[in-house]
Design a protein around this motif. Structure first.
Motif, PDB file in Angstrom:
ATOM      1  N   GLN A  52       7.080  -7.391   5.343  1.00 17.71           N
ATOM      2  CA  GLN A  52       7.664  -6.057   5.510  1.00 17.71           C
ATOM      3  C   GLN A  52       6.521  -5.076   5.739  1.00 17.71           C
ATOM      4  OE1 GLN A  52      10.412  -4.690   2.423  1.00 17.71           O
ATOM      5  NE2 GLN A  52       9.729  -2.596   2.757  1.00 17.71           N
ATOM      6  N   ILE A  53       6.423  -4.550   6.970  1.00 16.51           N
ATOM      7  CA  ILE A  53       5.300  -3.706   7.357  1.00 16.51           C
ATOM      8  C   ILE A  53       5.662  -2.230   7.288  1.00 16.51           C
ATOM      9  CG2 ILE A  53       3.817  -3.041   9.294  1.00 16.51           C
ATOM     10  CD1 ILE A  53       3.920  -5.961  10.217  1.00 16.51           C
ATOM     11  N   SER A  54       4.790  -1.469   6.664  1.00 19.57           N
ATOM     12  CA  SER A  54       4.864  -0.004   6.690  1.00 19.57           C
ATOM     13  C   SER A  54       3.572   0.472   7.325  1.00 19.57           C
ATOM     14  CB  SER A  54       5.001   0.570   5.283  1.00 19.57           C
ATOM     15  OG  SER A  54       6.202   0.156   4.666  1.00 19.57           O
ATOM     16  N   ALA A  55       3.655   1.193   8.442  1.00 15.88           N
ATOM     17  CA  ALA A  55       2.465   1.648   9.153  1.00 15.88           C
ATOM     18  C   ALA A  55       2.260   3.141   8.931  1.00 15.88           C
ATOM     19  CB  ALA A  55       2.586   1.351  10.640  1.00 15.88           C
ATOM     20  N   GLY A  56       1.003   3.538   8.755  1.00 13.50           N
ATOM     21  CA  GLY A  56       0.703   4.945   8.543  1.00 13.50           C
ATOM     22  C   GLY A  56      -0.780   5.166   8.360  1.00 13.50           C
ATOM     23  N   SER A  57      -1.152   6.344   7.899  1.00 10.01           N
ATOM     24  CA  SER A  57      -2.564   6.666   7.717  1.00 10.01           C
ATOM     25  C   SER A  57      -3.079   6.055   6.419  1.00 10.01           C
ATOM     26  CB  SER A  57      -2.776   8.179   7.704  1.00 10.01           C
ATOM     27  OG  SER A  57      -2.348   8.745   6.485  1.00 10.01           O
ATOM     28  N   THR A  58      -4.307   5.578   6.477  1.00 12.98           N
ATOM     29  CA  THR A  58      -4.928   4.962   5.303  1.00 12.98           C
ATOM     30  C   THR A  58      -5.010   5.952   4.142  1.00 12.98           C
ATOM     31  OG1 THR A  58      -6.182   3.358   6.607  1.00 12.98           O
ATOM     32  CG2 THR A  58      -7.080   3.945   4.451  1.00 12.98           C
ATOM     33  N   GLY A  59      -5.346   7.199   4.435  1.00 14.06           N
ATOM     34  CA  GLY A  59      -5.451   8.202   3.386  1.00 14.06           C
ATOM     35  C   GLY A  59      -4.149   8.403   2.638  1.00 14.06           C
ATOM     36  N   LYS A  60      -3.044   8.427   3.373  1.00 10.85           N
ATOM     37  CA  LYS A  60      -1.744   8.609   2.727  1.00 10.85           C
ATOM     38  C   LYS A  60      -1.354   7.374   1.928  1.00 10.85           C
ATOM     39  CE  LYS A  60       0.547  12.347   4.959  1.00 10.85           C
ATOM     40  NZ  LYS A  60       1.864  12.882   5.338  1.00 10.85           N
ATOM     41  N   PHE A  61      -1.663   6.195   2.450  1.00 12.60           N
ATOM     42  CA  PHE A  61      -1.367   4.974   1.697  1.00 12.60           C
ATOM     43  C   PHE A  61      -2.149   4.944   0.391  1.00 12.60           C
ATOM     44  CE2 PHE A  61      -0.037   2.654   5.761  1.00 12.60           C
ATOM     45  CZ  PHE A  61       1.308   2.722   5.435  1.00 12.60           C
ATOM     46  N   TYR A  62      -3.384   5.384   0.443  1.00 16.31           N
ATOM     47  CA  TYR A  62      -4.202   5.420  -0.771  1.00 16.31           C
ATOM     48  C   TYR A  62      -3.522   6.287  -1.836  1.00 16.31           C
ATOM     49  CZ  TYR A  62      -8.059   6.764  -3.868  1.00 16.31           C
ATOM     50  OH  TYR A  62      -8.835   7.022  -4.974  1.00 16.31           O
TER      51      TYR A  62
END
Length: 245
Positions: free
Chosen positions: A48-58
């Motif tokens: 299950q993939i969620s794509a987005g900015s690394t900063g927001k994922f952090y």
């Protein structure tokens, strides 16, 4: 090869198939989708993939988001998560080295040497937020190296992520922008518009690390997914999208 052999044995049983929740840097969304399909076919596991900015994922992971694996756009974020005991020590590794390009959706706009940056013959230049996205930080490095940052600052359009930077250019809201090679030159497809493949000497290497998060520490499927990313079949897919290894 030993790792791949081990993964093949462990993952062969569809009876133990499970789902893996993976946070993926926006630039790697296309390759991740293809890798997930191949991984599912071989193991039965679903990604299950969620794509987005690394900063927001952090920020989301720190707030308790239940991701099991992070495919980051940098190498610093996985290490920070390990240091903060939110990821498993020793699990981080570089799965791809990113390639920055200057791209326009229109043919003939971007030349092969990036001279368009100095010409100033455009109104908007899109890039990902350099505080959140490594590709955005790399873009700023390129503008500094070319000596045009100050002159072009009024024309910069800052996107939330590299995916949004791509959309700004694709829709014509910006004449050109800095994006990832994988976004404009997918395997088996001719690149649209025009682009300049930025020399690696103009920015620090974009080493993208994967890491096993604490939420996935007990998941054999999550560990299988990470092992698969280091296998020969996965490496071939990643290279086909223009990433270094």
């Amino acid at each position: 090869m030993l790792l791949w052999a081990t993964w093949s044995v462990v993952s062969a049983s569809v009876a133990t198939a499970a789902e893996v929740r993976v946070a993926v840097a926006a630039n790697f969304a296309g390759p991740a989708a293809q890798l997930a399909e191949a991984f599912h076919a071989a193991s039965g596991h679903t990604v299950q993939i969620s794509a987005g900015s690394t900063g927001k994922f952090y920020a989301q992971i720190r707030a308790g988001a239940p991701f099991e694996v992070l495919l980051s756009a940098d190498e610093e974020t996985p290490q920070k998560l390990i240091d903060e005991q939110l990821a498993v020590p020793g699990s981080a590794f570089t799965y791809a080295v990113g390639q920055l390009v200057l791209w326009s959706a229109r043919a003939g706009v971007v030349d092969g040497d990036g001279r368009v940056l100095a010409s100033g013959g455009f109104t908007h230049l899109a890039l990902a937020n350099p505080k959140l996205a490594p590709y955005g930080a790399a873009a700023i490095e390129v503008l500094k190296a070319r000596g045009v940052l100050e002159a072009l600052t009024p024309k910069l359009v800052q996107a939330e992520s590299i995916a949004q930077a791509y959309q700004f250019v694709y829709t014509g809201n910006a004449e050109l922008g800095f994006v990832a090679l994988s976004q404009v030159a997918a395997p088996g497809q001719a690149a649209s518009g025009s682009y300049w493949r930025v020399p690696a000497s103009l920015y620090r290497p974009i080493r993208q690390d994967a890491v096993l998060l604490q939420a996935g520490a007990a998941s054999s499927a999550a560990r299988d997914w990470l092992a698969y990313l280091r296998s020969a079949p996965a490496r071939a897919i990643i290279a086909a999208y223009g990433y270094g290894q």
